[in-house]
Design an enzyme around this catalytic site. Structure first.
Site, PDB file in Angstrom:
ATOM      1  N   HIS A 148     -13.442  78.979  93.852  1.00  0.00           N
ATOM      2  CA  HIS A 148     -12.392  79.842  92.266  1.00  0.00           C
ATOM      3  C   HIS A 148     -12.394  81.148  92.735  1.00  0.00           C
ATOM      4  O   HIS A 148     -12.807  81.991  92.794  1.00  0.00           O
ATOM      5  CB  HIS A 148     -12.697  79.199  90.857  1.00  0.00           C
ATOM      6  CG  HIS A 148     -12.037  79.331  89.536  1.00  0.00           C
ATOM      7  ND1 HIS A 148     -10.883  78.321  89.887  1.00  0.00           N
ATOM      8  CD2 HIS A 148     -11.176  80.276  89.334  1.00  0.00           C
ATOM      9  CE1 HIS A 148     -10.863  79.000  88.336  1.00  0.00           C
ATOM     10  NE2 HIS A 148     -10.509  79.973  89.310  1.00  0.00           N
TER      11      HIS A 148
ATOM     12  N   HIS B 206      -7.767  75.570  85.562  1.00  0.00           N
ATOM     13  CA  HIS B 206      -8.149  76.213  84.062  1.00  0.00           C
ATOM     14  C   HIS B 206      -8.668  75.200  83.320  1.00  0.00           C
ATOM     15  O   HIS B 206      -7.603  75.322  82.187  1.00  0.00           O
ATOM     16  CB  HIS B 206      -8.118  77.416  84.105  1.00  0.00           C
ATOM     17  CG  HIS B 206      -7.851  79.019  85.287  1.00  0.00           C
ATOM     18  ND1 HIS B 206      -7.385  78.128  86.208  1.00  0.00           N
ATOM     19  CD2 HIS B 206      -8.272  79.196  85.182  1.00  0.00           C
ATOM     20  CE1 HIS B 206      -7.444  78.804  87.525  1.00  0.00           C
ATOM     21  NE2 HIS B 206      -7.488  80.220  86.415  1.00  0.00           N
TER      22      HIS B 206
ATOM     23  N   ASP C 127     -14.151  83.789  91.326  1.00  0.00           N
ATOM     24  CA  ASP C 127     -12.524  83.801  90.469  1.00  0.00           C
ATOM     25  C   ASP C 127     -12.378  85.531  90.717  1.00  0.00           C
ATOM     26  O   ASP C 127     -10.502  85.076  90.821  1.00  0.00           O
ATOM     27  CB  ASP C 127     -13.599  83.882  88.406  1.00  0.00           C
ATOM     28  CG  ASP C 127     -11.956  83.776  87.956  1.00  0.00           C
ATOM     29  OD1 ASP C 127     -11.424  83.620  88.286  1.00  0.00           O
ATOM     30  OD2 ASP C 127     -12.425  84.194  87.026  1.00  0.00           O
TER      31      ASP C 127
ATOM     32  N   GLU D 177     -10.867  77.592  78.728  1.00  0.00           N
ATOM     33  CA  GLU D 177     -11.832  78.985  79.275  1.00  0.00           C
ATOM     34  C   GLU D 177     -11.785  79.587  77.727  1.00  0.00           C
ATOM     35  O   GLU D 177     -10.822  81.202  77.882  1.00  0.00           O
ATOM     36  CB  GLU D 177     -10.837  79.962  80.931  1.00  0.00           C
ATOM     37  CG  GLU D 177     -11.549  80.981  80.942  1.00  0.00           C
ATOM     38  CD  GLU D 177     -10.846  81.757  81.917  1.00  0.00           C
ATOM     39  OE1 GLU D 177     -11.382  82.692  82.874  1.00  0.00           O
ATOM     40  OE2 GLU D 177      -9.934  81.333  82.544  1.00  0.00           O
TER      41      GLU D 177
ATOM     42  N   TRP E 103      -8.012  91.283  85.559  1.00  0.00           N
ATOM     43  CA  TRP E 103      -9.116  90.673  84.976  1.00  0.00           C
ATOM     44  C   TRP E 103     -10.757  91.373  84.925  1.00  0.00           C
ATOM     45  O   TRP E 103     -12.043  91.749  84.460  1.00  0.00           O
ATOM     46  CB  TRP E 103      -9.563  89.306  85.170  1.00  0.00           C
ATOM     47  CG  TRP E 103      -8.169  88.485  84.052  1.00  0.00           C
ATOM     48  CD1 TRP E 103      -7.919  88.078  83.784  1.00  0.00           C
ATOM     49  CD2 TRP E 103      -7.043  87.923  84.852  1.00  0.00           C
ATOM     50  NE1 TRP E 103      -7.277  87.783  83.030  1.00  0.00           N
ATOM     51  CE2 TRP E 103      -6.096  87.682  83.741  1.00  0.00           C
ATOM     52  CE3 TRP E 103      -6.278  88.844  86.290  1.00  0.00           C
ATOM     53  CZ2 TRP E 103      -4.812  87.650  84.903  1.00  0.00           C
ATOM     54  CZ3 TRP E 103      -5.119  88.647  86.748  1.00  0.00           C
ATOM     55  CH2 TRP E 103      -4.281  87.689  86.309  1.00  0.00           C
TER      56      TRP E 103
ATOM     57  N   HIS F 172      -8.483  84.278  93.147  1.00  0.00           N
ATOM     58  CA  HIS F 172      -6.974  84.101  92.405  1.00  0.00           C
ATOM     59  C   HIS F 172      -7.087  85.824  93.600  1.00  0.00           C
ATOM     60  O   HIS F 172      -6.818  86.661  93.170  1.00  0.00           O
ATOM     61  CB  HIS F 172      -7.182  85.315  91.185  1.00  0.00           C
ATOM     62  CG  HIS F 172      -6.653  83.913  90.284  1.00  0.00           C
ATOM     63  ND1 HIS F 172      -6.212  83.198  89.670  1.00  0.00           N
ATOM     64  CD2 HIS F 172      -8.306  83.210  89.446  1.00  0.00           C
ATOM     65  CE1 HIS F 172      -6.314  82.408  89.119  1.00  0.00           C
ATOM     66  NE2 HIS F 172      -7.600  82.415  88.794  1.00  0.00           N
TER      67      HIS F 172
ATOM     68  N   GLN G 113       0.148  80.178  85.821  1.00  0.00           N
ATOM     69  CA  GLN G 113      -0.607  81.126  84.155  1.00  0.00           C
ATOM     70  C   GLN G 113      -0.084  81.293  83.923  1.00  0.00           C
ATOM     71  O   GLN G 113      -1.232  81.224  82.764  1.00  0.00           O
ATOM     72  CB  GLN G 113       0.040  82.107  85.646  1.00  0.00           C
ATOM     73  CG  GLN G 113      -1.048  83.786  84.191  1.00  0.00           C
ATOM     74  CD  GLN G 113      -2.316  83.656  84.282  1.00  0.00           C
ATOM     75  OE1 GLN G 113      -3.008  83.854  85.334  1.00  0.00           O
ATOM     76  NE2 GLN G 113      -3.073  83.075  83.844  1.00  0.00           N
TER      77      GLN G 113
END
Length: 428
Positions: A57, A210, A309, A213, A315, A59, A152
């Protein structure tokens, strides 16, 4: 005749003094004191040799973008999403590609040779999709990059997102993604799970969503994901990522939920580094840390991986592509400091994510790809404890990264000149 032999390796299952013979990019023999000539040899000197790390996982479209156009002051998920929305119109293809390739360099140096990256498809230009498809092609000789079509902004909430997602799949994106808890209502979230699973089933693709979360214990889209997996006969092909709401759910409901997930053969990816800094932001004290119920899910027989992630993006301001750091944090937050728990966390960044990605030829058996990492550690626990140096990283039997052992030089009276952070030999 072998192209290369790794001598005196320790394997993750505890076998010691093992030689690994490599021929034509594959493992040709695994046995003690391997006979036969070799074009080259590497003496592992009893150190741990493992298949490469796998990140289930990530991005990559946003990686290494920290501070552009600003930093996430609150540290929350929603500000990160808003910040990414500000950044998207400024993205250019060359910059995305450059940052992603730089991260892949980091990954290789860390022995991380397979990554599943979610890529945002809610930009009508599909700029990130085009960029990461190009990156996938460029890194293919040394790294397996699997892409997830990720809406997203919500596949139902964002205008045109369903069509953009299908177009991304037509362009060559591998996996169907989603974010049901970000839809406008719980009902829309459930509808998005159904829609996306049907798209994947029709195309014969994997799903990685996802899911939940959030700190909200009533966010229960994983239940719908398990149901749709069963309904569509997709057992073993669907993964729920994050699942942080399970941290806050009451135990009675979870006692029903986990067996449903096991029945559907759902894969699970927890992302400890990110989950524990993004969740619990509305709490004072006691403060929830948000990571899903990793040991309980493992105990139920589910395949559970730990993912990175984010690295230096809207983030998360930290990270370096080190899956041992991920395992290290994961075992602490999950309180898996018993020996078996620590070994399970090592598997959660190697074998388990390889299974979720359906990687062909992964492992240490004869016939597997000769993708290997020699670690400065005697076993998986020591590897996690020290975030061990990757002394050699091999892809198809070729060394693609190497580094010197990590040692410190001491100037102390009556003490050794060098220290390598291993256990001293006990004397009776």
């Amino acid at each position: 005749m072998f192209d290369l032999v790794l001598r005196r390796a320790t394997l993750p299952d505890g076998r010691v003094g093992v030689d690994i013979g490599i021929r034509d990019g594959r493992i040709a023999a695994v046995e003690p004191t391997l006979a036969g000539e070799a074009g080259a040899e590497i003496d592992a000197t009893g150190r741990l040799v493992t298949p490469p790390f796998v990140d289930a996982h990530f991005h990559m479209d946003s990686t290494l973008s920290y501070g552009i156009p600003r930093v996430n002051r609150s540290g929350t998920l929603l500000e990160g999403i808003a910040l990414w929305g500000e950044l998207k119109p400024q993205l250019v293809q060359d910059a995305i590609i450059e940052r992603a390739l730089a991260y892949c360099d980091w990954a290789v140096a860390r022995g991380l040779l397979a990554i599943r990256s979610h890529v945002d498809i809610c930009d009508p230009r599909l700029l990130a999709v085009e960029s990461l498809l190009e990156v996938k092609k460029r890194v293919a000789p040394y790294l397996d990059l699997q892409l997830v079509a990720f809406p997203q902004d919500g596949v139902l909430r964002s205008p045109g997102a369903e069509d953009l997602l299908k177009l991304a799949l037509d362009m060559g994106v591998d996996v169907v993604g989603g974010i049901p808890h970000f839809e406008r209502t719980m009902a829309d979230g459930a509808a998005s799970v159904r829609l996306l699973c049907e798209i994947a089933a029709e195309r014969g693709l994997l799903v990685d969503m996802h899911c939940d979360e959030t700190d909200d214990p009533l966010s229960r889209h994983v239940e719908t994901l398990a149901y749709e997996t069963q309904r569509l006969g997709m057992q073993g092909r669907v993964t729920g990522s994050h699942l942080t709401s399970m941290h806050s759910m009451d135990n009675y409901y979870v006692s029903k939920l986990i067996p449903l997930m096991a029945e559907a053969e759902l894969g699970v990816v927890s992302n400890p580094l990110i989950n524990i800094v993004i969740q619990g932001r509305h709490d004072t004290y006691p403060k929830r840390r948000g990571m899903t119920r990793v040991p309980e899910l493992m105990a139920a027989g589910l395949t559970v991986a730990l993912g990175h992630d984010c690295v230096m993006d809207p983030w998360y301001p930290l990270g370096s592509g080190d899956m041992l750091e991920v395992a290290h944090m994961g075992l602490h937050v999950a309180q898996m400091t018993g020996y078996d728990g620590m070994v399970a966390c090592f598997k959660a960044v190697t074998e388990a994510p390889a299974k979720l990605l359906h990687l062909d030829g992964y492992g240490l058996e004869v016939g597997c790809n000769a993708d290997l990492v020699v670690l400065q550690a005697a076993d998986p626990v020591e590897a996690i404890r020290n975030r061990a140096a990757r002394l050699f990283v091999l892809r198809r039997g070729q060394v693609i990264s190497r580094c010197a052992p990590v040692e410190a030089e001491l100037s102390l009276p009556g003490r050794p000149e060098r220290v390598g952070f291993t256990m001293p030999v006990a004397r009776s």
